[in-house]
Design a protein around this motif. Structure first.
Motif, PDB file in Angstrom:
ATOM      1  N   GLU A   1      31.389  40.068  15.265  1.00  0.00           N
ATOM      2  CA  GLU A   1      30.378  40.101  14.206  1.00  0.00           C
ATOM      3  C   GLU A   1      29.942  38.675  13.920  1.00  0.00           C
ATOM      4  OE1 GLU A   1      29.769  41.686   9.620  1.00  0.00           O
ATOM      5  OE2 GLU A   1      31.757  41.780  10.531  1.00  0.00           O
ATOM      6  N   TYR A   2      28.626  38.456  13.899  1.00  0.00           N
ATOM      7  CA  TYR A   2      28.056  37.136  13.620  1.00  0.00           C
ATOM      8  C   TYR A   2      27.379  37.193  12.257  1.00  0.00           C
ATOM      9  CZ  TYR A   2      28.888  36.483  18.556  1.00  0.00           C
ATOM     10  OH  TYR A   2      29.499  36.404  19.787  1.00  0.00           O
ATOM     11  N   CYS A   3      27.828  36.344  11.324  1.00  0.00           N
ATOM     12  CA  CYS A   3      27.283  36.337   9.960  1.00  0.00           C
ATOM     13  C   CYS A   3      26.778  34.942   9.590  1.00  0.00           C
ATOM     14  CB  CYS A   3      28.365  36.733   8.951  1.00  0.00           C
ATOM     15  SG  CYS A   3      29.192  38.268   9.329  1.00  0.00           S
ATOM     16  N   ASN A   4      25.907  34.926   8.577  1.00  0.00           N
ATOM     17  CA  ASN A   4      25.375  33.660   8.036  1.00  0.00           C
ATOM     18  C   ASN A   4      24.838  32.751   9.136  1.00  0.00           C
ATOM     19  OD1 ASN A   4      26.369  34.617   5.571  1.00  0.00           O
ATOM     20  ND2 ASN A   4      28.281  33.528   5.805  1.00  0.00           N
ATOM     21  N   LEU A   5      24.135  33.341  10.074  1.00  0.00           N
ATOM     22  CA  LEU A   5      23.608  32.554  11.192  1.00  0.00           C
ATOM     23  C   LEU A   5      22.524  31.585  10.729  1.00  0.00           C
ATOM     24  CD1 LEU A   5      23.301  35.241  13.992  1.00  0.00           C
ATOM     25  CD2 LEU A   5      24.775  33.256  14.032  1.00  0.00           C
ATOM     26  N   GLU A   6      22.531  30.417  11.287  1.00  0.00           N
ATOM     27  CA  GLU A   6      21.510  29.405  11.039  1.00  0.00           C
ATOM     28  C   GLU A   6      21.250  28.717  12.373  1.00  0.00           C
ATOM     29  OE1 GLU A   6      18.816  27.132   8.793  1.00  0.00           O
ATOM     30  OE2 GLU A   6      20.008  28.810   8.063  1.00  0.00           O
ATOM     31  N   LEU A   7      20.378  29.331  13.188  1.00  0.00           N
ATOM     32  CA  LEU A   7      20.058  28.814  14.518  1.00  0.00           C
ATOM     33  C   LEU A   7      18.555  28.586  14.594  1.00  0.00           C
ATOM     34  CD1 LEU A   7      22.852  30.291  14.985  1.00  0.00           C
ATOM     35  CD2 LEU A   7      22.083  30.732  17.285  1.00  0.00           C
ATOM     36  N   ARG A   8      18.156  27.422  15.069  1.00  0.00           N
ATOM     37  CA  ARG A   8      16.732  27.081  15.161  1.00  0.00           C
ATOM     38  C   ARG A   8      16.274  27.125  16.621  1.00  0.00           C
ATOM     39  NH1 ARG A   8      14.810  25.767   9.764  1.00  0.00           N
ATOM     40  NH2 ARG A   8      16.738  25.721   8.589  1.00  0.00           N
ATOM     41  N   PHE A   9      15.083  27.691  16.830  1.00  0.00           N
ATOM     42  CA  PHE A   9      14.536  27.845  18.178  1.00  0.00           C
ATOM     43  C   PHE A   9      13.070  27.444  18.204  1.00  0.00           C
ATOM     44  CE2 PHE A   9      18.017  30.809  17.974  1.00  0.00           C
ATOM     45  CZ  PHE A   9      18.534  30.862  19.252  1.00  0.00           C
ATOM     46  N   SER A  10      12.670  26.830  19.302  1.00  0.00           N
ATOM     47  CA  SER A  10      11.242  26.666  19.566  1.00  0.00           C
ATOM     48  C   SER A  10      10.782  27.941  20.273  1.00  0.00           C
ATOM     49  CB  SER A  10      11.003  25.457  20.469  1.00  0.00           C
ATOM     50  OG  SER A  10      11.596  25.685  21.747  1.00  0.00           O
ATOM     51  N   ARG A  11       9.489  28.164  20.323  1.00  0.00           N
ATOM     52  CA  ARG A  11       8.970  29.354  21.022  1.00  0.00           C
ATOM     53  C   ARG A  11       9.363  29.308  22.503  1.00  0.00           C
ATOM     54  NH1 ARG A  11       5.789  33.330  19.570  1.00  0.00           N
ATOM     55  NH2 ARG A  11       4.689  34.499  21.164  1.00  0.00           N
ATOM     56  N   LEU A  12       9.326  28.107  23.070  1.00  0.00           N
ATOM     57  CA  LEU A  12       9.693  27.932  24.478  1.00  0.00           C
ATOM     58  C   LEU A  12      11.149  28.342  24.707  1.00  0.00           C
ATOM     59  CD1 LEU A  12       8.517  26.874  27.175  1.00  0.00           C
ATOM     60  CD2 LEU A  12       9.487  24.646  26.596  1.00  0.00           C
ATOM     61  N   ARG A  13      12.008  27.998  23.754  1.00  0.00           N
ATOM     62  CA  ARG A  13      13.428  28.341  23.888  1.00  0.00           C
ATOM     63  C   ARG A  13      13.643  29.854  23.799  1.00  0.00           C
ATOM     64  NH1 ARG A  13      17.906  24.247  22.271  1.00  0.00           N
ATOM     65  NH2 ARG A  13      19.559  25.139  23.523  1.00  0.00           N
ATOM     66  N   ILE A  14      12.861  30.533  22.969  1.00  0.00           N
ATOM     67  CA  ILE A  14      12.954  31.998  22.882  1.00  0.00           C
ATOM     68  C   ILE A  14      12.515  32.615  24.212  1.00  0.00           C
ATOM     69  CG2 ILE A  14      12.036  34.086  21.774  1.00  0.00           C
ATOM     70  CD1 ILE A  14      11.935  32.522  19.149  1.00  0.00           C
ATOM     71  N   GLN A  15      11.446  32.067  24.800  1.00  0.00           N
ATOM     72  CA  GLN A  15      10.980  32.561  26.102  1.00  0.00           C
ATOM     73  C   GLN A  15      12.056  32.374  27.163  1.00  0.00           C
ATOM     74  OE1 GLN A  15       7.336  30.340  26.568  1.00  0.00           O
ATOM     75  NE2 GLN A  15       6.140  31.775  25.321  1.00  0.00           N
ATOM     76  N   GLN A  16      12.752  31.231  27.121  1.00  0.00           N
ATOM     77  CA  GLN A  16      13.837  30.979  28.072  1.00  0.00           C
ATOM     78  C   GLN A  16      14.985  31.948  27.850  1.00  0.00           C
ATOM     79  OE1 GLN A  16      13.719  28.724  30.713  1.00  0.00           O
ATOM     80  NE2 GLN A  16      15.513  29.933  31.294  1.00  0.00           N
ATOM     81  N   LEU A  17      15.266  32.248  26.582  1.00  0.00           N
ATOM     82  CA  LEU A  17      16.305  33.215  26.239  1.00  0.00           C
ATOM     83  C   LEU A  17      15.987  34.581  26.845  1.00  0.00           C
ATOM     84  CD1 LEU A  17      18.712  34.353  24.562  1.00  0.00           C
ATOM     85  CD2 LEU A  17      17.158  34.470  22.607  1.00  0.00           C
ATOM     86  N   ILE A  18      14.726  35.006  26.743  1.00  0.00           N
ATOM     87  CA  ILE A  18      14.294  36.290  27.312  1.00  0.00           C
ATOM     88  C   ILE A  18      14.499  36.289  28.833  1.00  0.00           C
ATOM     89  CG2 ILE A  18      12.257  37.742  27.761  1.00  0.00           C
ATOM     90  CD1 ILE A  18      11.287  36.892  24.908  1.00  0.00           C
ATOM     91  N   LYS A  19      14.086  35.197  29.486  1.00  0.00           N
ATOM     92  CA  LYS A  19      14.250  35.097  30.952  1.00  0.00           C
ATOM     93  C   LYS A  19      15.719  35.178  31.347  1.00  0.00           C
ATOM     94  CE  LYS A  19      10.160  32.245  31.814  1.00  0.00           C
ATOM     95  NZ  LYS A  19       9.691  30.884  32.124  1.00  0.00           N
ATOM     96  N   ASP A  20      16.557  34.435  30.609  1.00  0.00           N
ATOM     97  CA  ASP A  20      17.998  34.416  30.919  1.00  0.00           C
ATOM     98  C   ASP A  20      18.615  35.804  30.783  1.00  0.00           C
ATOM     99  OD1 ASP A  20      17.799  31.716  31.366  1.00  0.00           O
ATOM    100  OD2 ASP A  20      18.712  31.118  29.460  1.00  0.00           O
ATOM    101  N   LEU A  21      18.258  36.513  29.717  1.00  0.00           N
ATOM    102  CA  LEU A  21      18.829  37.845  29.483  1.00  0.00           C
ATOM    103  C   LEU A  21      18.368  38.847  30.546  1.00  0.00           C
ATOM    104  CD1 LEU A  21      18.577  38.016  25.589  1.00  0.00           C
ATOM    105  CD2 LEU A  21      20.668  37.853  26.945  1.00  0.00           C
ATOM    106  N   ILE A  22      17.107  38.727  30.966  1.00  0.00           N
ATOM    107  CA  ILE A  22      16.607  39.599  32.045  1.00  0.00           C
ATOM    108  C   ILE A  22      17.364  39.312  33.332  1.00  0.00           C
ATOM    109  CG2 ILE A  22      14.597  40.099  33.524  1.00  0.00           C
ATOM    110  CD1 ILE A  22      12.849  39.737  30.975  1.00  0.00           C
ATOM    111  N   GLN A  23      17.597  38.025  33.619  1.00  0.00           N
ATOM    112  CA  GLN A  23      18.352  37.644  34.825  1.00  0.00           C
ATOM    113  C   GLN A  23      19.786  38.163  34.773  1.00  0.00           C
ATOM    114  OE1 GLN A  23      17.938  33.405  35.217  1.00  0.00           O
ATOM    115  NE2 GLN A  23      15.985  33.562  36.286  1.00  0.00           N
ATOM    116  N   GLU A  24      20.346  38.265  33.551  1.00  0.00           N
ATOM    117  CA  GLU A  24      21.702  38.795  33.378  1.00  0.00           C
ATOM    118  C   GLU A  24      21.739  40.318  33.503  1.00  0.00           C
ATOM    119  OE1 GLU A  24      24.663  37.325  33.043  1.00  0.00           O
ATOM    120  OE2 GLU A  24      23.822  35.318  33.190  1.00  0.00           O
ATOM    121  N   GLY A  25      20.555  40.938  33.651  1.00  0.00           N
ATOM    122  CA  GLY A  25      20.504  42.378  33.864  1.00  0.00           C
ATOM    123  C   GLY A  25      20.297  43.217  32.616  1.00  0.00           C
TER     124      GLY A  25
END
Length: 199
Positions: A8-32
């Motif tokens: 369980e992840y609580c009280n999250l405080e993570l900052r992302f640029s739009r580019l980083r979110i796009q990279q996150l999407i690519k990485d997750l797709i590559q992970e299947g």
């Protein structure tokens, strides 16, 4: 994988640029992972399918154009949990992480991507496994902001100020004078911190 595995992840405080979110999407797709996303003026929502479960990560857009991951999440997929922790480290984010396994709960307090306290809970027993010195006071936090990685601290503080200005704007719009006064007081404190950092 142990079927009782859960994080369980609580009280999250993570900052992302739009580019980083796009990279996150690519990485997750590559992970299947199977995923989809949607967005409006305020939020970008990334839905990730893990078996029969759907994890919806909610990113709030800030005035700077960047995004902040908000909300609490329960993840039962070990690979996705591992990726989530990598994100916390890479973004130097803050979080409280609770791991549930075999009737034992391990709680991690993470500040700027680093574990500062690790506690194991079993039944009524609680054991501190690790603690990085005493819990930091407000003054110590201000020293952390001024000591190392000054530019990063300054950027994070500017983002906090943007968020507080949004809250002030909403409070004024709703004619909520009590909330507006609290926001102004907090902004004055942030202004002092900003002056310390820029000094």
């Amino acid at each position: 994988m142990n079927k009782s595995y859960e994080v369980e992840y609580c009280n999250l405080e993570l900052r992302f640029s739009r580019l980083r979110i796009q990279q996150l999407i690519k990485d997750l797709i590559q992970e299947g992972y199977s995923l989809y996303w949607s967005e409006d003026e305020d939020y970008f929502i990334l839905s990730i399918r893990t078996g029969r479960k759907l994890v919806k990560l909610k990113f709030q857009q800030m005035r700077t154009g960047d995004y902040k991951l908000i909300g609490d999440y329960i993840i039962k997929d070990a690979k996705l949990a591992e990726y989530m922790e990598k994100l916390i480290g890479d973004t130097r984010g803050h979080a409280v992480v609770r791991r549930f396994k075999d009737h034992i709960i391990v709680i991690e307090n993470i500040l700027f991507g680093e574990v500062i306290r690790l506690v194991e809970v079993s039944g009524f027993k609680q054991k501190v496994i690790y603690q990085k010195g005493p819990a930091p006071t407000l003054e110590e936090m201000e020293e952390m902001f001024t000591s190392t990685e000054g530019e990063l601290r300054l950027t994070l503080l500017r983002m906090e100020i943007d968020d507080e200005l949004e809250r002030l704007y909403e409070a004024i719009g709703a004619s909520d004078t009590t909330k507006a006064d609290k926001c102004r007081a907090k902004l004055h404190q942030m202004q002092d911190r900003m002056l310390m950092l820029e000094w």
